[in-house]
Design a protein around this motif. Structure first.
Motif, mmCIF file in Angstrom:
data_model
loop_
_atom_site.group_PDB
_atom_site.id
_atom_site.type_symbol
_atom_site.label_atom_id
_atom_site.label_comp_id
_atom_site.label_asym_id
_atom_site.label_seq_id
_atom_site.Cartn_x
_atom_site.Cartn_y
_atom_site.Cartn_z
ATOM 1 N N HIS A 10 84.527 28.983 50.361
ATOM 2 C CA HIS A 10 83.697 28.304 51.349
ATOM 3 C C HIS A 10 82.593 29.272 51.780
ATOM 4 N N ALA A 48 79.837 26.611 58.740
ATOM 5 C CA ALA A 48 80.334 26.505 57.374
ATOM 6 C C ALA A 48 79.478 25.486 56.641
ATOM 7 N N ALA A 104 87.337 26.731 57.079
ATOM 8 C CA ALA A 104 86.387 27.796 56.773
ATOM 9 C C ALA A 104 85.792 28.382 58.045
ATOM 10 N N GLY A 114 78.797 29.945 54.153
ATOM 11 C CA GLY A 114 78.169 29.509 55.393
ATOM 12 C C GLY A 114 77.154 30.501 55.909
ATOM 13 N N GLY A 125 82.167 22.040 60.836
ATOM 14 C CA GLY A 125 82.287 23.465 60.554
ATOM 15 C C GLY A 125 81.453 24.381 61.409
#
Length: 326
Positions: A20, A271, A278, A22, A254
């Protein structure tokens, strides 16, 4: 454009199965970036992570003091709660004190995430009300300010005096002109800014002097972590793990923020995939990195270096932060 940085890795046995990615920013009291991952200029919707900003006009207008709101009510005004009795009982009392009823909300009904509340409604053959909405505390604050302003009942409309006050507060603390808004799950406008702007706003909260609206809000959140989210939730458990020294707030898709008053730092992260696991892993990793969260605390270990088990309870892998995040 700077690409999203690896946030969280999912390992199955010896294999890296998923990553993941971000964007994250840590800001100091001056609004300068201390450290960043991914793209600090990425325009984002902070979703429910901006609730303490939306609550600022409740205090700066004088409404909170005029209605003698408690620290519990201030915490609920920043909450995304579970709809447990500890939340709905307090919001219900707040509504009654104002002379309002559930129909005066504009957040919409939502099935409570709290298991006991959910099963209680089923046993009683009842359907969820708006008070069960995870944003009902925020909306109780909205109704308080609406009454204080003697404004109309459609308080979620973007041109309503309340929402204009929220936009002014948002642009003040982010130090940016918002490029626009999306309509949130609770029907209120959710204003956009850069990730840097959101981290700057959280650092502004962290550095705010005692007695200020910002300080009163993050102090209420830290004092009542169980009202900000609820049992089993990351915000509540991690705030408890840090002995209430840091305020945390998640947002849909997220997002996560942290307010660190002792360090006068603010964190904002997103994220890219919008995945909760995540974002929770990433915020825990950054809090450990900054020395405010014990890496070995049970609440941390649920989200950081967390074992993944199958339906038979066999450990099949691990969820851990990417090396670059540490």
């Amino acid at each position: 454009m700077t690409q999203a940085a690896p946030f969280t890795e999912v390992w199955r046995g010896p294999f890296l199965e998923s990553v993941h990615s971000g964007h994250a920013v840590i800001c100091d009291a001056s609004g300068e970036i201390v450290q960043a991952w991914g793209d600090p200029t990425r325009v984002i919707l902070p979703r429910s992570s901006s609730k303490m900003i939306q609550a600022l006009p409740l205090l700066t207008s004088g409404a909170a003091d005029a209605y003698r709101l408690t620290t519990e009510q201030l915490a609920l005004s920043c909450a995304s709660h579970q709809g447990a009795a500890i939340h709905t009982d307090r919001v219900g009392t707040w509504l009654e004190t104002l002379g309002f009823a559930d129909d005066d909300f504009r957040c919409g009904p939502q099935d409570p995430a709290d298991k006991d509340a959910h099963e209680g409604l089923i046993r009683a053959h009842e359907t969820p009300c708006q008070i069960h909405n995870n944003c009902s505390g925020k909306h109780a604050g909205f109704l308080t300010l609406t009454q204080h302003l003697k404004a109309g009942p459609e308080y979620v409309e973007p041109d309503h005096p309340l929402q204009r006050a929220c936009l002014e507060a948002f642009e003040t603390v982010t130090q940016e002109t918002s490029p626009g808004y999306g309509i949130d799950g609770c029907s209120a406008p959710n204003y956009a800014c850069t990730l840097h702007g959101m981290a700057r706003a959280m650092a502004h909260f962290a550095a705010a002097p005692d007695g200020s609206a910002e300080a009163r809000l993050h102090q209420a959140m830290r004092l009542h972590p169980e009202l900000v989210a609820g049992e089993t939730r990351a915000c509540t458990e991690l705030m408890r793990a840090m002995d209430g020294k840091v305020a945390l707030k998640t947002g849909a898709e997220g997002f996560f923020i942290a307010i660190l008053p002792e360090q006068k730092l603010g964190i904002a992260l997103k994220a890219a995939c919008g995945t909760t696991r995540a974002a929770e892993c990433a915020i825990a990793a950054l809090l450990v990195k900054l020395g405010v969260l014990d890496a070995n605390h049970p609440a941390t270990l649920k989200r950081l270096n967390a074992p993944i088990k199958n339906w038979r309870g066999i450990e099949t892998g691990i969820l851990k932060p990417a090396a670059g995040l540490l």
